[in-house]
Scaffold this motif. Structure first.
Motif, PDB file in Angstrom:
ATOM      1  N   PHE A  58      -7.639  -4.215  -2.754  1.00 49.12           N
ATOM      2  CA  PHE A  58      -6.871  -3.138  -3.365  1.00 49.12           C
ATOM      3  C   PHE A  58      -7.327  -2.908  -4.805  1.00 49.12           C
ATOM      4  CE2 PHE A  58      -3.155  -1.658  -5.781  1.00 49.12           C
ATOM      5  CZ  PHE A  58      -2.815  -0.516  -5.066  1.00 49.12           C
ATOM      6  N   HIS A  99      -8.229   0.226  -7.228  1.00 48.74           N
ATOM      7  CA  HIS A  99      -7.240   0.465  -8.277  1.00 48.74           C
ATOM      8  C   HIS A  99      -7.353  -0.614  -9.354  1.00 48.74           C
ATOM      9  CE1 HIS A  99      -5.248   3.415  -5.636  1.00 48.74           C
ATOM     10  NE2 HIS A  99      -5.446   2.535  -4.677  1.00 48.74           N
ATOM     11  N   CYS A 133       5.125  -1.819  -7.308  1.00 49.19           N
ATOM     12  CA  CYS A 133       3.838  -2.127  -6.683  1.00 49.19           C
ATOM     13  C   CYS A 133       3.339  -3.501  -7.111  1.00 49.19           C
ATOM     14  CB  CYS A 133       2.815  -1.054  -7.046  1.00 49.19           C
ATOM     15  SG  CYS A 133       1.213  -1.270  -6.218  1.00 49.19           S
ATOM     16  N   ILE A 156       0.839  -1.204   0.000  1.00 44.78           N
ATOM     17  CA  ILE A 156       0.000   0.000   0.000  1.00 44.78           C
ATOM     18  C   ILE A 156       0.873   1.252   0.000  1.00 44.78           C
ATOM     19  CG2 ILE A 156      -1.652   1.323   1.370  1.00 44.78           C
ATOM     20  CD1 ILE A 156      -2.848  -1.354   2.276  1.00 44.78           C
ATOM     21  N   TRP A 205       2.658  -6.668  -4.516  1.00 42.77           N
ATOM     22  CA  TRP A 205       1.397  -7.405  -4.371  1.00 42.77           C
ATOM     23  C   TRP A 205       1.558  -8.870  -4.746  1.00 42.77           C
ATOM     24  CZ3 TRP A 205      -2.233  -6.155  -1.316  1.00 42.77           C
ATOM     25  CH2 TRP A 205      -2.519  -4.813  -1.052  1.00 42.77           C
ATOM     26  N   ALA A 253       0.098   2.854  -8.368  1.00 39.14           N
ATOM     27  CA  ALA A 253      -0.493   1.522  -8.309  1.00 39.14           C
ATOM     28  C   ALA A 253      -0.072   0.647  -9.474  1.00 39.14           C
ATOM     29  CB  ALA A 253      -2.013   1.624  -8.251  1.00 39.14           C
TER      30      ALA A 253
END
Length: 217
Positions: A190, A194, A159, A146, A163, A154
């Motif tokens: 998430f 996004h 990123c 995050i 994830w 994102a």
């Protein structure tokens, strides 16, 4: 996280497959061992193992003369082996799934031997049980992902990679706990905010298309 190499017993006794069971018992008593590794006949050969259980179940239980029986008649070959880098909890899982109690630790050469006793007495499962540790790692990974999304975007590669780690940890924690996956994972939550990350990640995972002309050349 402890590995097999951290808890294994370095001293390993080997015996030839052609040796008598009586010789195997004598060596076990002399070295106070529960198992012997059957030595290789060549580099292409597989390791074998003979244990207390093998001798009790296949020799003693039927009143056979150990001086007239050979190790190869009671051994297990090829035997299940353990990589020295395997986590202790996975060694325990391997033992549980296969029903074995002891296995040689091998990486090219014979490095040691690991047993249930090693897991119980040398492992750190009391102080550091795996599932709570995984859950803490997962929480930290979600926080990091995050934070990266806020600072680098994102759809940034950092990123996406963060994830991916979250998903790996989530899958591992779910597997260790033996429960179903939650209805909504942190990554799925998430993505609700996004959705663009899904498109970018899908593009990264698409196989590269090769022109037919290039294949035929």
């Amino acid at each position: 996280m402890l590995r097999a190499s951290d808890i294994m017993t370095d001293e390993v006794a080997t015996i030839r497959g052609s040796a008598t069971v009586a010789e195997a018992v004598k060596l076990m008593k002399f070295k106070n061992l529960r198992a012997l590794i059957v030595s290789l006949r060549s580099r292409k050969d597989a390791y074998g193992i003979v244990t207390h259980t093998d001798i009790v179940n296949k020799v003693v239980a039927y009143g056979k003369d150990p001086a007239n029986m050979r190790v190869y008649e009671v051994m297990t070959k090829p035997c299940i082996v353990v990589n020295p880098d395997l986590g202790v909890e996975y060694v325990a899982r391997l033992f549980a799934l296969t029903g074995i109690r002891i296995a040689p630790v091998i990486q090219g050469d014979l490095l040691g031997i690991v047993s249930e006793t090693d897991i119980l007495y040398k492992g750190d499962f009391v102080e550091n049980p795996k599932v709570p540790l995984l859950r803490r790692e997962l929480e930290k990974a979600v926080e990091d992902a995050i934070a990266i999304a806020k600072t680098k975007g994102a759809t940034s590669q950092e990123c996406i990679d963060a994830w991916a780690l979250v998903e790996d940890l989530e899958a591992e924690a779910t597997y260790q706990e033996g429960v179903q996956s939650p209805d909504t994972t942190p990554f799925q939550q998430f993505c609700l905010d996004h959705p663009e990350i899904l498109k970018i990640r899908h593009q990264h995972h698409e196989p590269e298309l090769v022109e037919v002309d290039q294949i035929l050349v």
